[in-house]
Design a protein around this motif. Structure first.
Motif, PDB file in Angstrom:
ATOM      1  N   SER A 146      99.783 138.450   5.904  1.00  0.00           N
ATOM      2  CA  SER A 146     100.893 137.855   5.174  1.00  0.00           C
ATOM      3  C   SER A 146     101.983 137.368   6.131  1.00  0.00           C
ATOM      4  N   LEU A 147     102.600 136.241   5.779  1.00  0.00           N
ATOM      5  CA  LEU A 147     103.703 135.726   6.575  1.00  0.00           C
ATOM      6  C   LEU A 147     104.904 136.655   6.485  1.00  0.00           C
ATOM      7  N   THR A 148     105.647 136.736   7.555  1.00  0.00           N
ATOM      8  CA  THR A 148     106.876 137.512   7.571  1.00  0.00           C
ATOM      9  C   THR A 148     108.071 136.565   7.671  1.00  0.00           C
ATOM     10  N   VAL A 149     109.246 137.088   7.365  1.00  0.00           N
ATOM     11  CA  VAL A 149     110.467 136.296   7.490  1.00  0.00           C
ATOM     12  C   VAL A 149     110.644 135.829   8.926  1.00  0.00           C
ATOM     13  N   GLU A 150     110.327 136.704   9.880  1.00  0.00           N
ATOM     14  CA  GLU A 150     110.473 136.365  11.291  1.00  0.00           C
ATOM     15  C   GLU A 150     109.563 135.198  11.674  1.00  0.00           C
ATOM     16  N   PHE A 198     100.725 128.966  13.076  1.00  0.00           N
ATOM     17  CA  PHE A 198     101.492 130.155  12.698  1.00  0.00           C
ATOM     18  C   PHE A 198     100.663 130.961  11.701  1.00  0.00           C
ATOM     19  N   ALA A 199     100.700 132.261  11.857  1.00  0.00           N
ATOM     20  CA  ALA A 199      99.936 133.136  10.964  1.00  0.00           C
ATOM     21  C   ALA A 199     100.721 134.404  10.707  1.00  0.00           C
ATOM     22  N   GLY A 200     100.341 135.086   9.647  1.00  0.00           N
ATOM     23  CA  GLY A 200     100.998 136.336   9.301  1.00  0.00           C
ATOM     24  C   GLY A 200     100.486 137.489  10.134  1.00  0.00           C
TER      25      GLY A 200
END
Length: 324
Positions: free
Chosen positions: A88-92, A80-82
Motif C-alpha cells: 500500500s502507498l504511504t503518505v511519505e 513508485f510503490a507502496g
C-alpha cells in the motif's frame, strides 16, 4: 501507438492509442486487473511510448529514449510503490512523488510516474494522491497500477482514465508461451486452460515443475470444501504443510477459483481460471460465505509472505474455509 508483445485487450489499446494519436493523452491512467494480466508490462510500454522520439511509431524501441526506457534508466520515467505485505502507498511515498512530479523533464517533453498503488492504501495517502491529481503538473503523466479501481476513492477514479486488463484468448496465450518461453505446445495449451490465459500465472505454474501441480491440489481442496466434514480438506492440503512455495502457488490458484465463483454468481467480470465447473458448484454456498472465500486466501497469502509458520497457517486456513 504500438503495443509490441502485449496480447489481447483490444478495446483498451484502441482507447489509449486514440488518446495518444490525437495528443490528448490523459494526465492519469488507472490500469486495473488481476496479477498476471500485464498491468506492469503495459505501464512500461506506455511510459516508453510517452518519451519516445518517434511519435508515429512509438514506442519505436530503437531511439535513445526507448533504449534507456527499456533498460530502466530513463531519467524522466520514475517508479513508485507502496510498502509492507499489501504494497500500500504511504503518505511519505506520495509526498516524494509530488516533489518529483514538480520537476521539469530532463530529456523528454514530459515526466512519467509509474505508481503501484497496492490493494489497501489508507485514506490519508489516497487523499494526498487525490490532491496531486486535482492539481497535476502540466508536464507529468501518472500511470496508476492496481488490482481493482474500486479500492480507490471515487474522486480519484473520476480524475483518471480507467483501463481494465483481462487475459488474452487461450490459443493466443499458448502460442506466446511457446514462442517466447520455449514451452512444449501441448503443455502450453494445458497451462492456458488451467490459468484462463493469464500469462503471469501460466509462467509461474510452469516453473513449479509440471503443469497443474498447484492447480490440481487447489481443485482437490475445493472438492473437499464442498464435501461434508473437515477431514477431507485437511487431507487435500497436506502437501502444503512443509512446502512454502507450493503453498503460495496453491493459495493463488484457490483465489482465482473462488473469484470465478463470485463472478459467476454476480456477473461482474470474466472467468479467469480453468475450473468453471467447480466455480459453478461453489455458487451454491451462502452469499456471505462465498464472497469471504477469496478474501481468506488473499489474507493467508499475505500471512505467508510475513513468514508465518506454514503448517499452522494451513491448518488455520482449512478451519476458516470450513467456517466461512
Amino acid at each position: 501507438m504500438e503495443f509490441p508483445g502485449f496480447l489481447g485487450n483490444k478495446r483498451g489499446k484502441e482507447a489509449l492509442n486514440a488518446a495518444f494519436s490525437t495528443g490528448r493523452f490523459p494526465h492519469a491512467v488507472i490500469l486495473q486487473g488481476d496479477p498476471g494480466t500485464g498491468r506492469h508490462t503495459l505501464a512500461r510500454l506506455l511510459a516508453q511510448a510517452l518519451v519516445c522520439r518517434d511519435r508515429e511509431h512509438a514506442p519505436c524501441g530503437v531511439c535513445p529514449s526507448c533504449v534507456r526506457a527499456q533498460a530502466g534508466s530513463h531519467p524522466d520515467i520514475r517508479s513508485f510503490a507502496g510498502s509492507g505485505a499489501s504494497g500500500s502507498l504511504t503518505v511519505e511515498t506520495v509526498k516524494a512523488m509530488t516533489e518529483d512530479a514538480s520537476r521539469s523533464p530532463l530529456e523528454a517533453e514530459l515526466r512519467v510516474c509509474l505508481v503501484d498503488i497496492g490493494d489497501n492504501t489508507l485514506p490519508a495517502a489516497q487523499n494526498k494522491l487525490l490532491k496531486l491529481l486535482e492539481e497535476p503538473p502540466g508536464n507529468t503523466v501518472f500511470l496508476l497500477i492496481c488490482k481493482n479501481a474500486r479500492s480507490l476513492l471515487e474522486t480519484i477514479r473520476s480524475r483518471a482514465q480507467i483501463v481494465t486488463l483481462t487475459p488474452p484468448a487461450l490459443e493466443e496465450a499458448a502460442d506466446w508461451l511457446v514462442k517466447n518461453q520455449g514451452a512444449d505446445p501441448k503443455e502450453a495449451r494445458e497451462l492456458a486452460t488451467l490459468c484462463g490465459g493469464n500469462l503471469g500465472q501460466m509462467q509461474a505454474e510452469g516453473q513449479e515443475g509440471g503443469a497443474g501441480k498447484a492447480f490440481g491440489i487447489a481443485q482437490e481442496m475445493v472438492k473437499a470444501l464442498l464435501s461434508p466434514g473437515g477431514h477431507p480438506l485437511l487431507k487435500a492440503s497436506a502437501p502444503l504443510l512443509k512446502d512454502r512455495a507450493l503453498c503460495r502457488a496453491v493459495l493463488a490458484r484457490l483465489t482465482v477459483i473462488f473469484r470465478d465463483a463470485c463472478v459467476l454468481r454476480y456477473g461482474e467480470g470474466p472467468v479467469l481460471g480453468g475450473a468453471p465447473e467447480l466455480a459453478q458448484r461453489l455458487c451454491a454456498l451462502p452469499a456471505r460465505r462465498l464472497v469471504r472465500l477469496p478474501e481468506l486466501t488473499e489474507e493467508y497469502s499475505r500471512r505467508l509472505d510475513r513468514n508465518a509458520n506454514s503448517a499452522l497457517l494451513v491448518t488455520c486456513l482449512c478451519a476458516q474455509l470450513r467456517a466461512g
